[in-house]
Design a protein around this motif. Structure first.
Motif, PDB file in Angstrom:
ATOM      1  N   PRO A   1       0.807  -1.225   0.000  1.00  0.00           N
ATOM      2  CA  PRO A   1       0.000   0.000   0.000  1.00  0.00           C
ATOM      3  C   PRO A   1       0.841   1.276   0.000  1.00  0.00           C
ATOM      4  CG  PRO A   1      -0.723  -1.543   1.715  1.00  0.00           C
ATOM      5  CD  PRO A   1       0.533  -2.104   1.147  1.00  0.00           C
ATOM      6  N   GLU A   2       2.072   1.198   0.479  1.00  0.00           N
ATOM      7  CA  GLU A   2       2.904   2.410   0.551  1.00  0.00           C
ATOM      8  C   GLU A   2       3.607   2.711  -0.767  1.00  0.00           C
ATOM      9  OE1 GLU A   2       2.885  -0.079   2.700  1.00  0.00           O
ATOM     10  OE2 GLU A   2       2.086   0.813   4.531  1.00  0.00           O
ATOM     11  N   GLY A   3       3.341   1.911  -1.798  1.00  0.00           N
ATOM     12  CA  GLY A   3       3.992   2.125  -3.089  1.00  0.00           C
ATOM     13  C   GLY A   3       3.045   2.712  -4.121  1.00  0.00           C
ATOM     14  N   PHE A   4       3.610   3.211  -5.205  1.00  0.00           N
ATOM     15  CA  PHE A   4       2.792   3.701  -6.326  1.00  0.00           C
ATOM     16  C   PHE A   4       3.559   3.474  -7.625  1.00  0.00           C
ATOM     17  CE2 PHE A   4       4.787   7.550  -8.074  1.00  0.00           C
ATOM     18  CZ  PHE A   4       5.791   7.782  -7.121  1.00  0.00           C
ATOM     19  N   CYS A   5       2.836   3.572  -8.730  1.00  0.00           N
ATOM     20  CA  CYS A   5       3.503   3.473 -10.033  1.00  0.00           C
ATOM     21  C   CYS A   5       2.751   4.323 -11.042  1.00  0.00           C
ATOM     22  CB  CYS A   5       3.563   2.022 -10.514  1.00  0.00           C
ATOM     23  SG  CYS A   5       1.953   1.284 -10.798  1.00  0.00           S
ATOM     24  N   ARG A   6       3.405   4.643 -12.146  1.00  0.00           N
ATOM     25  CA  ARG A   6       2.696   5.274 -13.261  1.00  0.00           C
ATOM     26  C   ARG A   6       1.794   4.228 -13.904  1.00  0.00           C
ATOM     27  NH1 ARG A   6       6.131   9.455 -16.946  1.00  0.00           N
ATOM     28  NH2 ARG A   6       4.392   8.942 -18.340  1.00  0.00           N
ATOM     29  N   ARG A   7       0.695   4.675 -14.454  1.00  0.00           N
ATOM     30  CA  ARG A   7      -0.291   3.771 -15.057  1.00  0.00           C
ATOM     31  C   ARG A   7      -0.229   3.789 -16.576  1.00  0.00           C
ATOM     32  NH1 ARG A   7      -2.196  -0.213 -12.034  1.00  0.00           N
ATOM     33  NH2 ARG A   7      -1.698   0.454  -9.918  1.00  0.00           N
ATOM     34  N   ASP A   8       0.732   4.547 -17.136  1.00  0.00           N
ATOM     35  CA  ASP A   8       0.697   4.773 -18.592  1.00  0.00           C
ATOM     36  C   ASP A   8       2.038   4.447 -19.270  1.00  0.00           C
ATOM     37  OD1 ASP A   8       2.225   6.798 -17.529  1.00  0.00           O
ATOM     38  OD2 ASP A   8       1.355   8.378 -18.781  1.00  0.00           O
ATOM     39  N   ILE A   9       2.817   3.529 -18.656  1.00  0.00           N
ATOM     40  CA  ILE A   9       4.108   3.218 -19.271  1.00  0.00           C
ATOM     41  C   ILE A   9       3.878   2.674 -20.696  1.00  0.00           C
ATOM     42  CG2 ILE A   9       6.214   1.798 -19.079  1.00  0.00           C
ATOM     43  CD1 ILE A   9       5.870   4.130 -16.968  1.00  0.00           C
ATOM     44  N   GLY A  10       4.638   3.209 -21.635  1.00  0.00           N
ATOM     45  CA  GLY A  10       4.512   2.778 -23.033  1.00  0.00           C
ATOM     46  C   GLY A  10       3.485   3.541 -23.833  1.00  0.00           C
ATOM     47  N   TRP A  11       2.952   4.646 -23.281  1.00  0.00           N
ATOM     48  CA  TRP A  11       1.809   5.301 -23.935  1.00  0.00           C
ATOM     49  C   TRP A  11       2.111   5.768 -25.359  1.00  0.00           C
ATOM     50  CZ3 TRP A  11       1.842  10.440 -25.457  1.00  0.00           C
ATOM     51  CH2 TRP A  11       2.811  11.262 -24.892  1.00  0.00           C
ATOM     52  N   ARG A  12       3.320   6.268 -25.592  1.00  0.00           N
ATOM     53  CA  ARG A  12       3.614   6.751 -26.955  1.00  0.00           C
ATOM     54  C   ARG A  12       3.534   5.607 -27.953  1.00  0.00           C
ATOM     55  NH1 ARG A  12       7.199   9.988 -24.232  1.00  0.00           N
ATOM     56  NH2 ARG A  12       6.903  12.205 -24.610  1.00  0.00           N
ATOM     57  N   ALA A  13       4.156   4.486 -27.603  1.00  0.00           N
ATOM     58  CA  ALA A  13       4.185   3.338 -28.509  1.00  0.00           C
ATOM     59  C   ALA A  13       2.794   2.752 -28.664  1.00  0.00           C
ATOM     60  CB  ALA A  13       5.146   2.287 -27.969  1.00  0.00           C
ATOM     61  N   ILE A  14       2.011   2.757 -27.594  1.00  0.00           N
ATOM     62  CA  ILE A  14       0.670   2.178 -27.666  1.00  0.00           C
ATOM     63  C   ILE A  14      -0.227   3.033 -28.560  1.00  0.00           C
ATOM     64  CG2 ILE A  14      -1.404   1.781 -26.263  1.00  0.00           C
ATOM     65  CD1 ILE A  14       0.572   0.487 -24.209  1.00  0.00           C
ATOM     66  N   GLU A  15      -0.063   4.361 -28.472  1.00  0.00           N
ATOM     67  CA  GLU A  15      -0.813   5.223 -29.408  1.00  0.00           C
ATOM     68  C   GLU A  15      -0.449   4.878 -30.846  1.00  0.00           C
ATOM     69  OE1 GLU A  15      -0.412   9.383 -28.591  1.00  0.00           O
ATOM     70  OE2 GLU A  15      -1.792   9.259 -26.877  1.00  0.00           O
ATOM     71  N   ARG A  16       0.847   4.619 -31.088  1.00  0.00           N
ATOM     72  CA  ARG A  16       1.258   4.264 -32.456  1.00  0.00           C
ATOM     73  C   ARG A  16       0.698   2.896 -32.854  1.00  0.00           C
ATOM     74  NH1 ARG A  16       6.005   7.480 -31.479  1.00  0.00           N
ATOM     75  NH2 ARG A  16       6.957   5.846 -30.240  1.00  0.00           N
ATOM     76  N   GLU A  17       0.681   1.952 -31.907  1.00  0.00           N
ATOM     77  CA  GLU A  17       0.151   0.619 -32.238  1.00  0.00           C
ATOM     78  C   GLU A  17      -1.337   0.673 -32.549  1.00  0.00           C
ATOM     79  OE1 GLU A  17       1.274  -2.098 -29.038  1.00  0.00           O
ATOM     80  OE2 GLU A  17       3.340  -2.222 -29.786  1.00  0.00           O
ATOM     81  N   ARG A  18      -2.056   1.628 -31.965  1.00  0.00           N
ATOM     82  CA  ARG A  18      -3.506   1.738 -32.207  1.00  0.00           C
ATOM     83  C   ARG A  18      -3.801   2.277 -33.598  1.00  0.00           C
ATOM     84  NH1 ARG A  18      -4.682   3.938 -26.589  1.00  0.00           N
ATOM     85  NH2 ARG A  18      -5.086   2.065 -25.398  1.00  0.00           N
ATOM     86  N   ARG A  19      -2.833   3.030 -34.160  1.00  0.00           N
ATOM     87  CA  ARG A  19      -3.112   3.693 -35.435  1.00  0.00           C
ATOM     88  C   ARG A  19      -3.199   2.703 -36.587  1.00  0.00           C
ATOM     89  NH1 ARG A  19       1.286   7.981 -34.810  1.00  0.00           N
ATOM     90  NH2 ARG A  19       0.495   9.042 -32.984  1.00  0.00           N
TER      91      ARG A  19
END
Ligand code: AMP
Ligand code: GLY
Length: 425
Positions: free
Chosen positions: A407-425
């Motif tokens: 519970p004391e940890g956190f992370c970004r939820r969007d790692i890879g977002w640039r590449a994933i936007e490209r994969e969606r295209r």
């Protein structure tokens, strides 16, 4: 072969994981290591900044080969000390590690040898720096010359910010690292990391990756050591790799040799893909953290003979083979990072995360008196998964993150977002 690995972060756990898997590795000793690395071989406490202590450890343990993870011991000359004692080591000499340890050194080398980089000037005097900044288009990049734990770089949006930053640096905010500064043109484009091994003469391409340096989703918030990465960075096409090797990496290796300080080790080029082609923003003289955590799972070749070849000047003709899969790592950090964090919180669920198909590399972890795993730093876990695409690797990595009970940890939820936007295209 008996191998000693220096360091204790997630990068070193990934290197340890790959080294321990080598049939050539009879024993792996990590110094100082971490609980994740302890599962792969013995950990021995040592001050990695004490060259003679490292040499003594290598002798006492009858070490055949030393692999150096972090930058500071390299700049401190640990490889020189080991080689002087007759012990083989992977990593550059202290003189060659200047490529990372001094931004001004690298900029001057680029200028002398025509290696593409942003326009710049070096200053050791605040008044002259401010006068130059006043005429420079904004944003303008202000960099402390020396190693400043990744914090000595500021992109100033206005001249006022630039002046404030110059005062801060010459005021000693980064200690000796800021006694000399570089003022540099802001480069527009996507940032990528390209890795190459060098034996002082030859260079071997060793993968691409994209890091996520800001702490928050959407690349918001302060800079960090890196909150997640994936490899390969598909935006770096095979033609671009050839171009980067030909115009940036190989000329750098040749320049270092010509200067009498051949670079042996891993060259990690931080690049911006500008409209005029790739330009160098910085070199690191070591593997990236968390980039090593995505390179190692994709490397299908045995790492040990490749690192040995680089250390022994035999890299010509050596090949490295890579999985076609994408690897993606999510950094789990202690709340508060990159600011102050609390140590000692309990971490559970690593086995469940690995059962979900991930590899969990450990960074800032420790065991408490009861033997339980606890947080012991800013960046704590690197949850890594492979997949046929960035989208698939990311889904697997985050499914594993869900199984970690911290519970004391956190992370970004969007790692890879640039590449994933490209994969969606
Ligand atoms: P460095 O420590 O040199 O890697 O700089 C930290 C971060 O600042 C880099 O990862 C880039 O995102 C950014 N940066 C550094 N130099 C430049 C530049 N000349 N133009 C644009 N961004 C830069
Ligand atoms: N991930 C950034 C670095 O290793 O410098």
């Amino acid at each position: 072969m008996r191998i000693l690995l220096l360091g204790s972060g997630g990068r070193e756990h990934a290197l340890a994981w790959k080294i321990a898997a080598s049939p050539l590795c009879a024993a792996l000793i990590s110094a100082p290591g971490n609980p994740g690395m302890a599962a792969l071989g013995r950990c021995v406490p040592v001050d990695v900044m004490d060259n003679q202590a490292v040499v003594a450890l290598a002798k006492a343990e009858r070490i055949d080969f030393v692999v150096v993870g972090p930058d500071n011991p390299l700049a401190n000359g640990v490889v020189d000390a080991l080689e002087a004692a007759g012990i083989k080591a992977f990593g550059p000499s202290g003189a060659a590690a200047q490529l990372e340890a001094s931004k001004g050194f690298t900029k001057d080398l680029c200028a002398e040898y025509g290696i593409p980089t942003g326009r710049y000037r070096r200053f050791t005097d605040a008044a002259a720096a401010k006068a130059y900044a006043a005429t420079h288009p904004v944003p303008v990049v202000i960099k402390a010359d020396g190693l400043a734990l990744g914090k000595g770089v500021v992109i100033a949006p206005t001249e006022k910010d630039a002046v404030a930053e110059i005062d801060l640096m010459f005021g000693g905010a980064f200690g000796v690292a800021g006694r000399s500064i570089v003022i540099e043109e802001f480069l527009h484009g996507e940032e990528v990391s390209v890795f190459a091994l060098s034996d002082g003469t030859d260079a071997l391409f060793f993968g691409t990756a994209q890091d996520h340096k800001r702490v928050g989703d959407g690349d918001e918030g302060p800079n960090t050591g890196g909150m997640g990465a994936y490899s390969p960075a598909a935006i770096v096409t095979p033609a671009l790799i050839d171009d980067i090797m030909a115009r940036i990496i190989r000329p750098t290796v040749a320049a270092m040799a010509a200067r009498g300080t051949p670079f042996k080790g891993v060259l990690y080029a931080g690049l911006i893909l500008t409209a005029e082609g790739p330009k160098l923003i910085e070199y690191n003289a070591r593997f990236g953290d968390p980039e090593a955590q995505v390179l190692m799972p994709r490397l299908t070749s045995d790492l040990v003979p490749i690192l040995m070849a680089a250390a022994e000047g035999r890299l010509a003709g050596v090949e490295a083979h890579w999985s076609d899969e994408t690897a993606l790592t999510v950094v789990m950090a202690a709340k508060g990072y990159p600011g102050a964090v609390e140590k000692g919180s309990l971490i559970a669920g690593l086995e469940a995360a690995e059962a979900a198909g991930a590899i969990v590399f450990q960074a800032g972890t420790a065991r408490n008196a009861d033997g339980a795993l606890t947080a012991n730093g800013g960046r704590v876990l690197n949850v890594t998964a492979l997949g046929a695409s960035v989208t698939e690797a990311r889904a697997r990595a985050y499914a594993a993150v869900e199984r970690i009970d911290w519970p004391e940890g956190f992370c970004r939820r969007d790692i890879g977002w640039r590449a994933i936007e490209r994969e969606r295209r």
